[in-house]
Design a protein around this motif. Structure first.
Motif, PDB file in Angstrom:
ATOM      1  N   GLY A 121       1.879   9.201  -5.705  1.00 51.84           N
ATOM      2  CA  GLY A 121       2.128  10.486  -5.050  1.00 51.84           C
ATOM      3  C   GLY A 121       3.286  11.246  -5.658  1.00 51.84           C
ATOM      4  N   MET A 122       3.890  10.683  -6.731  1.00 50.80           N
ATOM      5  CA  MET A 122       5.011  11.367  -7.378  1.00 50.80           C
ATOM      6  C   MET A 122       4.511  12.582  -8.171  1.00 50.80           C
ATOM      7  N   ASN A 123       5.313  13.602  -8.251  1.00 48.96           N
ATOM      8  CA  ASN A 123       4.920  14.875  -8.867  1.00 48.96           C
ATOM      9  C   ASN A 123       5.239  14.887 -10.370  1.00 48.96           C
TER      10      ASN A 123
ATOM     11  N   LEU B 292       0.830  -1.199   0.000  1.00 46.14           N
ATOM     12  CA  LEU B 292       0.000   0.000   0.000  1.00 46.14           C
ATOM     13  C   LEU B 292       0.864   1.249   0.000  1.00 46.14           C
ATOM     14  N   THR B 293       1.922   1.200   0.759  1.00 48.06           N
ATOM     15  CA  THR B 293       2.855   2.340   0.776  1.00 48.06           C
ATOM     16  C   THR B 293       3.501   2.528  -0.594  1.00 48.06           C
ATOM     17  N   LEU B 294       3.803   1.418  -1.268  1.00 44.89           N
ATOM     18  CA  LEU B 294       4.387   1.489  -2.605  1.00 44.89           C
ATOM     19  C   LEU B 294       3.410   2.146  -3.588  1.00 44.89           C
ATOM     20  N   LEU B 295       2.144   1.708  -3.516  1.00 48.47           N
ATOM     21  CA  LEU B 295       1.166   2.288  -4.431  1.00 48.47           C
ATOM     22  C   LEU B 295       0.961   3.772  -4.168  1.00 48.47           C
ATOM     23  N   THR B 296       0.813   4.108  -2.907  1.00 46.27           N
ATOM     24  CA  THR B 296       0.619   5.535  -2.590  1.00 46.27           C
ATOM     25  C   THR B 296       1.862   6.338  -2.925  1.00 46.27           C
TER      26      THR B 296
END
Length: 411
Positions: A323-325, A315-319
């Motif tokens: 979440g990259m700009n 989940l952290t990987l997906l977010t």
């Protein structure tokens, strides 16, 4: 200081006791009973009193040993007398005042202090020096006073009086050692208390210092039993080698009886020693279980944290990815992209939970251990006669039966 004179009845042929000597009759032996207070402040006068009453003069080094409260169990022989120093545990029934210089700290805390009692033996004299308040000796003195209140013909009823100083010494030692057996119950309760304290799970155990002192007290009992056994063994060797010197020439008491009494004393002390060793092992087992429970709890906590980390890592990987700009990301401007991503994250969580469940990492950890240890048979119960169904054994039994039938036919 008290003196008891034991005489042989001229007609009834039994022993009786008197507080004062009889001028017309020679005593079989004399028991001079002294407390340590009689000796410690007037050692020279006490020496003179003993010499006047018994004709025995104490060695100055032995006198120092008698006055030493910390002297270990010992047995020493001289030409004039034999010295036996025996240390006993101070039980709750004793009324001995502990000296601050004699009792160690852990003895004061847990009540396992010891006190010496000294025996000076000759064929005609027994001198005892003990601490004031020694229950076993004082109870025997009360018995002597009760016997003195009876007529001379009834002095040996219901129990016979001792016939020699050695016999009286062994009886006093037997009273002290028998009192040790009563300590098994309170010592066992102390161990049960420490087991409950160590194995409780609602609070943290912090009484390590007291537990160490308790363990030292058990070690003290073991060392005391070893000293007592060695001293009794030396006394037994002296009985075997020089029994005629200990009992006197006029007495016909059998040597085997004294050896049986010494062996009985030794066996009682060994029982206490073994019981104390078992209690120490029980405490050590409780300590091992305590640390095993702590380690198991730590492992369980780490397992839970590892599972949580493993679940949230994707989940952290997906977010992190979404979440990259970057300006162009698939589904960035889609009205359903957020819900699609939540669905993917939820499906990922469910898949990981199912995977951990199948690997017995979630929900069935304890059951999986039982499953691994259990036998993989339809019937999980142990059959005590499973070996009968073992094929080689069945064949051997059949062959033996055939051989027996052949032998029967031949007859």
């Amino acid at each position: 200081m008290q003196s008891y004179y034991f005489y042989q009845h001229p007609t009834a042929q039994h022993t009786y006791v008197q507080k004062q000597p009889i001028a017309e009759q020679e005593a079989e032996f004399i028991w001079v009973e002294c407390s340590r207070d009689d000796v410690v402040n007037r050692a020279e006068h006490w020496q003179q009193d003993i010499y006047a009453a018994t004709g025995l003069w104490m060695n100055e080094y032995h006198l120092r040993d008698i006055l030493n409260l910390e002297h270990p169990c010992a047995f020493d022989t001289l030409e004039d007398y034999d010295l036996l120093i025996f240390r006993k545990l101070i039980t709750p029934d004793d009324q001995i005042k502990l000296d601050t210089q004699a009792a160690e700290k852990h003895e004061r805390v847990f009540g396992l202090a010891t006190t010496p009692i000294s025996f000076m033996l000759t064929p005609q004299v027994l001198i005892t020096v003990r601490e004031q308040g020694n229950k076993e000796v004082e109870s025997y003195i009360q018995r002597m006073e009760t016997v003195l209140s009876r007529p001379i013909e009834e002095h040996n009823k219901p129990r016979k009086l001792p016939a020699t100083p050695l016999d009286l010494t062994l009886r006093l030692l037997n009273n002290m050692v028998d009192g040790y057996l009563d300590l098994r119950v309170p010592l066992t309760r102390r161990v049960e208390f420490w087991q409950q304290e160590l194995l409780q799970g609602h609070r943290r155990f912090t009484k390590w210092h007291q537990l160490l002192q308790e363990n030292m007290a058990f070690q003290q009992v073991e060392n005391l039993c070893e000293e007592q056994i060695e001293t009794l063994q030396e006394l037994r060797d002296e009985i075997v080698d020089n029994y005629s010197h200990l009992k006197g020439k006029k007495r016909s008491e059998k040597q085997d009886i004294m050896l049986v009494r010494v062996d009985d004393l030794t066996s009682h002390i060994e029982r206490i020693q073994k019981h104390t060793i078992r209690l120490r092992n029980a405490v050590q087992a409780a300590i091992d279980l305590h640390f095993s429970a702590i380690a198991n709890q730590t492992n369980e906590n780490m397992r839970i944290l590892a599972i949580i980390t493993a679940i949230f890592a994707p989940l952290t990987l997906l977010t992190g990815v979404y979440g990259m700009n970057f300006e162009f990301i698939p589904g960035l401007k889609s009205p359903t992209g957020f819900w699609i991503m939540l669905g993917i994250m939820l499906m990922t969580t469910l898949i990981l939970l199912y995977y951990f469940y199948r690997r017995h990492l979630v929900g069935r950890g304890e059951k999986s251990v039982i499953d691994m240890l259990a036998q993989q048979h339809a019937d999980q119960h142990m059959n005590l006669f499973w070996f009968i169904d073992y094929e080689p054994i069945k064949q051997t039994v059949k062959g033996t039966i055939k051989d027996l039938e052949k032998i029967t036919k031949l007859k």
